[in-house]
Design an enzyme around this catalytic site. Structure first.
Site, PDB file in Angstrom:
ATOM      1  N   TYR A  68     -31.531   2.292 -22.938  1.00 36.27           N
ATOM      2  CA  TYR A  68     -30.653   3.094 -22.094  1.00 36.27           C
ATOM      3  C   TYR A  68     -29.326   3.300 -22.811  1.00 36.27           C
ATOM      4  O   TYR A  68     -28.977   2.590 -23.745  1.00 36.27           O
ATOM      5  CB  TYR A  68     -30.457   2.473 -20.698  1.00 36.27           C
ATOM      6  N   CYS A  69     -28.588   4.326 -22.356  1.00 41.45           N
ATOM      7  CA  CYS A  69     -27.262   4.632 -22.900  1.00 41.45           C
ATOM      8  C   CYS A  69     -26.391   5.102 -21.747  1.00 41.45           C
ATOM      9  O   CYS A  69     -26.555   4.615 -20.626  1.00 41.45           O
ATOM     10  CB  CYS A  69     -27.375   5.683 -24.015  1.00 41.45           C
ATOM     11  N   LEU A  70     -25.491   6.030 -21.987  1.00 43.71           N
ATOM     12  CA  LEU A  70     -24.617   6.511 -20.912  1.00 43.71           C
ATOM     13  C   LEU A  70     -25.348   7.489 -19.994  1.00 43.71           C
ATOM     14  O   LEU A  70     -25.336   7.342 -18.783  1.00 43.71           O
ATOM     15  CB  LEU A  70     -23.359   7.161 -21.490  1.00 43.71           C
TER      16      LEU A  70
END
Length: 109
Positions: A68-70
């Site tokens: 996951y990221c932003l």
């Protein structure tokens, strides 16, 4: 098939939360260390996308990985990088930590 892009599995934040809580997956945050320090998913492993090509093999492989990221674009790229390296990681969290927060899920500060 080595070296070619494979489909990226997108998992919703509530499903990722359930799987992580049950110990079914390892969450890998591909944001930079300063972003990770500003808040991350409990139990997440930090492996910034900027160095993933050299650190991906150090990610534990004892259970499926969900990146996951932003917002979801870097995590999808992480899946592609790992696939090109011959690693089995094929999933990311749709909407990233932004969507995680919108669902009211827990954050470590």
């Amino acid at each position: 098939m080595f070296g070619k892009s494979a489909p990226v599995k997108t998992i919703t934040p509530p499903d990722v939360h359930r799987m992580a809580k049950d110990g079914q997956v390892l969450l890998v945050d591909v944001r930079e260390a300063h972003e990770f320090a500003q808040g991350h998913v409990p139990g997440a492993y930090n492996a910034p996308l900027s160095s993933l090509h050299t650190t991906a093999t150090a990610i534990p492989q004892d259970k499926p990985v969900v990146f996951y990221c932003l917002v979801g674009s870097r995590s999808a790229r992480a899946v592609d990088i790992c696939h090109k390296m011959g690693l089995p990681h094929d999933s990311h969290m749709g909407g990233g930590i932004g969507a995680w927060r919108m669902h009211g899920l827990p954050i470590v500060l």
